[in-house]
Design a protein around this motif. Structure first.
Motif, PDB file in Angstrom:
ATOM      1  N   ASN A 144       0.874  -1.170   0.000  1.00  0.00           N
ATOM      2  CA  ASN A 144       0.000   0.000   0.000  1.00  0.00           C
ATOM      3  C   ASN A 144       0.914   1.223   0.000  1.00  0.00           C
ATOM      4  OD1 ASN A 144      -2.261  -1.616   0.209  1.00  0.00           O
ATOM      5  ND2 ASN A 144      -2.407  -1.393   2.415  1.00  0.00           N
ATOM      6  N   TYR A 162       1.210   5.634  -0.027  1.00  0.00           N
ATOM      7  CA  TYR A 162       0.500   6.813   0.459  1.00  0.00           C
ATOM      8  C   TYR A 162       1.301   8.080   0.164  1.00  0.00           C
ATOM      9  CZ  TYR A 162      -1.343   3.032   3.392  1.00  0.00           C
ATOM     10  OH  TYR A 162      -1.876   1.856   3.845  1.00  0.00           O
ATOM     11  N   TYR A 194       1.322  11.932   1.812  1.00  0.00           N
ATOM     12  CA  TYR A 194       0.856  12.836   2.853  1.00  0.00           C
ATOM     13  C   TYR A 194       1.481  14.203   2.629  1.00  0.00           C
ATOM     14  CZ  TYR A 194      -1.240   9.341   5.962  1.00  0.00           C
ATOM     15  OH  TYR A 194      -2.044   8.379   6.506  1.00  0.00           O
ATOM     16  N   LEU A 199      -0.375  15.681   9.724  1.00  0.00           N
ATOM     17  CA  LEU A 199      -0.241  15.066   8.413  1.00  0.00           C
ATOM     18  C   LEU A 199      -1.610  14.902   7.766  1.00  0.00           C
ATOM     19  CD1 LEU A 199       2.164  13.850  10.315  1.00  0.00           C
ATOM     20  CD2 LEU A 199       2.588  12.487   8.277  1.00  0.00           C
ATOM     21  N   LEU A 225      -3.593  13.173   4.716  1.00  0.00           N
ATOM     22  CA  LEU A 225      -3.523  12.144   3.686  1.00  0.00           C
ATOM     23  C   LEU A 225      -4.051  12.706   2.381  1.00  0.00           C
ATOM     24  CD1 LEU A 225      -3.012   9.204   2.822  1.00  0.00           C
ATOM     25  CD2 LEU A 225      -5.328   8.675   3.619  1.00  0.00           C
ATOM     26  N   TYR A 279      -3.946   7.470  -1.572  1.00  0.00           N
ATOM     27  CA  TYR A 279      -3.427   6.164  -1.231  1.00  0.00           C
ATOM     28  C   TYR A 279      -3.740   5.202  -2.356  1.00  0.00           C
ATOM     29  CZ  TYR A 279      -8.114   4.670   0.318  1.00  0.00           C
ATOM     30  OH  TYR A 279      -9.453   4.355   0.379  1.00  0.00           O
ATOM     31  N   ILE A 332      -3.780   0.899  -3.370  1.00  0.00           N
ATOM     32  CA  ILE A 332      -3.675  -0.494  -2.955  1.00  0.00           C
ATOM     33  C   ILE A 332      -3.160  -1.377  -4.078  1.00  0.00           C
ATOM     34  CG2 ILE A 332      -5.481  -0.226  -1.229  1.00  0.00           C
ATOM     35  CD1 ILE A 332      -7.388  -1.656  -3.187  1.00  0.00           C
ATOM     36  N   GLY A 388      -3.052  -4.445   5.521  1.00  0.00           N
ATOM     37  CA  GLY A 388      -3.404  -4.503   6.929  1.00  0.00           C
ATOM     38  C   GLY A 388      -2.690  -3.438   7.727  1.00  0.00           C
ATOM     39  N   ASN A 389      -3.029  -3.301   8.970  1.00  0.00           N
ATOM     40  CA  ASN A 389      -2.521  -2.209   9.801  1.00  0.00           C
ATOM     41  C   ASN A 389      -1.226  -2.570  10.486  1.00  0.00           C
ATOM     42  OD1 ASN A 389      -4.549  -0.274   9.343  1.00  0.00           O
ATOM     43  ND2 ASN A 389      -5.931  -1.450  10.616  1.00  0.00           N
ATOM     44  N   TYR A 445       3.148   2.331   9.095  1.00  0.00           N
ATOM     45  CA  TYR A 445       3.805   2.854   7.904  1.00  0.00           C
ATOM     46  C   TYR A 445       5.312   2.851   8.049  1.00  0.00           C
ATOM     47  CZ  TYR A 445      -0.514   5.263   6.384  1.00  0.00           C
ATOM     48  OH  TYR A 445      -1.774   5.591   5.968  1.00  0.00           O
ATOM     49  N   TYR A 471      -6.077   0.134  16.132  1.00  0.00           N
ATOM     50  CA  TYR A 471      -4.646  -0.080  16.017  1.00  0.00           C
ATOM     51  C   TYR A 471      -4.008   1.280  16.275  1.00  0.00           C
ATOM     52  CZ  TYR A 471      -5.754  -4.474  13.605  1.00  0.00           C
ATOM     53  OH  TYR A 471      -6.222  -5.710  13.265  1.00  0.00           O
ATOM     54  N   PHE A 492      -1.614  -3.419  18.782  1.00  0.00           N
ATOM     55  CA  PHE A 492      -2.666  -4.078  18.016  1.00  0.00           C
ATOM     56  C   PHE A 492      -3.642  -4.778  18.954  1.00  0.00           C
ATOM     57  CE2 PHE A 492      -0.704  -2.596  14.534  1.00  0.00           C
ATOM     58  CZ  PHE A 492       0.182  -3.379  13.825  1.00  0.00           C
ATOM     59  N   GLY A 521      -5.164   3.481  13.296  1.00  0.00           N
ATOM     60  CA  GLY A 521      -5.507   2.819  12.051  1.00  0.00           C
ATOM     61  C   GLY A 521      -7.004   2.856  11.874  1.00  0.00           C
ATOM     62  N   GLY A 579      -9.163   1.769   9.522  1.00  0.00           N
ATOM     63  CA  GLY A 579      -9.592   0.951   8.397  1.00  0.00           C
ATOM     64  C   GLY A 579      -8.389   0.299   7.766  1.00  0.00           C
ATOM     65  N   THR A 580      -8.596  -0.508   6.777  1.00  0.00           N
ATOM     66  CA  THR A 580      -7.522  -1.329   6.232  1.00  0.00           C
ATOM     67  C   THR A 580      -6.381  -0.504   5.649  1.00  0.00           C
ATOM     68  OG1 THR A 580      -9.153  -2.990   5.673  1.00  0.00           O
ATOM     69  CG2 THR A 580      -6.997  -3.213   4.673  1.00  0.00           C
ATOM     70  N   TYR A 581      -6.712   0.613   5.065  1.00  0.00           N
ATOM     71  CA  TYR A 581      -5.671   1.313   4.317  1.00  0.00           C
ATOM     72  C   TYR A 581      -5.318   2.680   4.841  1.00  0.00           C
ATOM     73  CZ  TYR A 581      -7.274  -2.232   1.098  1.00  0.00           C
ATOM     74  OH  TYR A 581      -7.646  -3.414   0.544  1.00  0.00           O
ATOM     75  N   LYS A 582      -6.074   3.195   5.764  1.00  0.00           N
ATOM     76  CA  LYS A 582      -5.878   4.586   6.134  1.00  0.00           C
ATOM     77  C   LYS A 582      -5.574   4.753   7.615  1.00  0.00           C
ATOM     78  CE  LYS A 582      -9.887   5.752   4.367  1.00  0.00           C
ATOM     79  NZ  LYS A 582     -11.012   6.594   3.900  1.00  0.00           N
ATOM     80  N   TYR A 583      -4.855   5.790   7.887  1.00  0.00           N
ATOM     81  CA  TYR A 583      -4.498   6.133   9.256  1.00  0.00           C
ATOM     82  C   TYR A 583      -4.885   7.584   9.496  1.00  0.00           C
ATOM     83  CZ  TYR A 583      -1.653   1.949   8.898  1.00  0.00           C
ATOM     84  OH  TYR A 583      -1.239   0.668   8.711  1.00  0.00           O
ATOM     85  N   PHE A 595      -3.779  10.758  11.804  1.00  0.00           N
ATOM     86  CA  PHE A 595      -2.717  11.265  12.667  1.00  0.00           C
ATOM     87  C   PHE A 595      -3.225  12.421  13.511  1.00  0.00           C
ATOM     88  CE2 PHE A 595       1.211   9.197  11.400  1.00  0.00           C
ATOM     89  CZ  PHE A 595       0.866   8.607  10.204  1.00  0.00           C
TER      90      PHE A 595
END
Lengths: 112, 112
Positions: free
Chosen positions: A32, A34, A36, A44, A46, A49, A51, A97-98, A101, B32, B51, B94, B96-100, B102
């Motif tokens: 994945n 990204y 920022y 930060l 986003l 992103y 996948i 998955g988490n 980064y 997460y 986690f 975290g 969701g699967t792809y995003k964070y 901050f």
């Protein structure tokens, strides 16, 4: 081991000029990816992103676009820069998955 | 909506003193959680992550963080701060699967 490369480190561009920032990841597949942006004194944000190849999601509508022409290459572009595009741009990758980064070293963009 | 709050924008401590950086999150599911550190002009480095399991997690550089579900907090601590710890610290969740998401960061200054 995995590494992430981001360049250039610094960039000064005039308003209205194009932009291309490149990010590549080594040592892993199907990451994945990204982009920022970090404005002065702020957190930060986003921007994009991805996948997978040619799978780009935009988080914030703006003057920028992103592309992923290869599995481990992520490019941030603009056709015409605005003053408000100035900031510190960070590329990052993660496994599916988490898992946290890994960030590149960043690009300081100043639009004048 | 998911969010991360770092209530302290700046913190100043003396070298050798203890440190606690606060982080509160809002997230519907089990989160997460991450702490990152950023030195000036550099990318972000992962300090530690949570986690599941033991709510006290150990990270690099002598840092630890404790997850408290009842308080929706994930505070970062260090028993004795070194001058080299001066940096900006970011908490992230975290989302969701792809995003964070901050937080806006806490800038730490260390007095000699």
């Amino acid at each position: 081991s995995q590494t992430i490369h981001q360049w250039p480190a610094t960039l000064v561009q005039p308003v209205g000029s194009p932009l291309s920032l490149e990010c590549t990841v080594e040592g892993t597949s199907n990451p994945n990816l990204y982009w920022y942006r970090q404005a002065a004194g702020r957190g930060l944000q986003l921007l994009f992103y991805s996948i997978g190849i040619d799978q780009i999601s935009s988080e914030v509508p703006q003057n920028l676009s992103a592309s992923r022409p290869q599995d481990r290459q992520f490019i941030l572009s603009s056709k015409k820069l605005l003053l408000s595009d100035s900031g510190f741009y960070l590329c990052a990758w993660s496994r599916q998955g988490n898992y946290g980064y890994t960030f590149g070293s960043g690009t300081r963009l100043t639009v004048v | 909506a998911q969010s991360v709050t770092q209530p302290d924008i700046h913190i100043t401590v003396s070298e050798g003193a203890s440190l606690e950086l606060r982080c509160n999150y809002s997230y519907g599911a089990t989160p997460y959680l991450f702490w990152y550190v950023q030195s000036p002009g550099q990318g972000l480095q992962l300090l530690l992550k949570y986690f599941s399991g033991d709510t006290l997690v150990q990270g690099i550089k002598g840092f630890e963080a404790e997850f408290k579900r009842s308080q929706s907090s994930f505070n970062l601590r260090k028993p004795s701060v070194h001058w080299s710890d001066a940096a900006e610290y970011f908490c992230a969740v975290g989302a969701g699967t792809y995003k964070y998401i901050f937080g806006t960061g806490t800038r730490l200054k260390v007095l000699a």
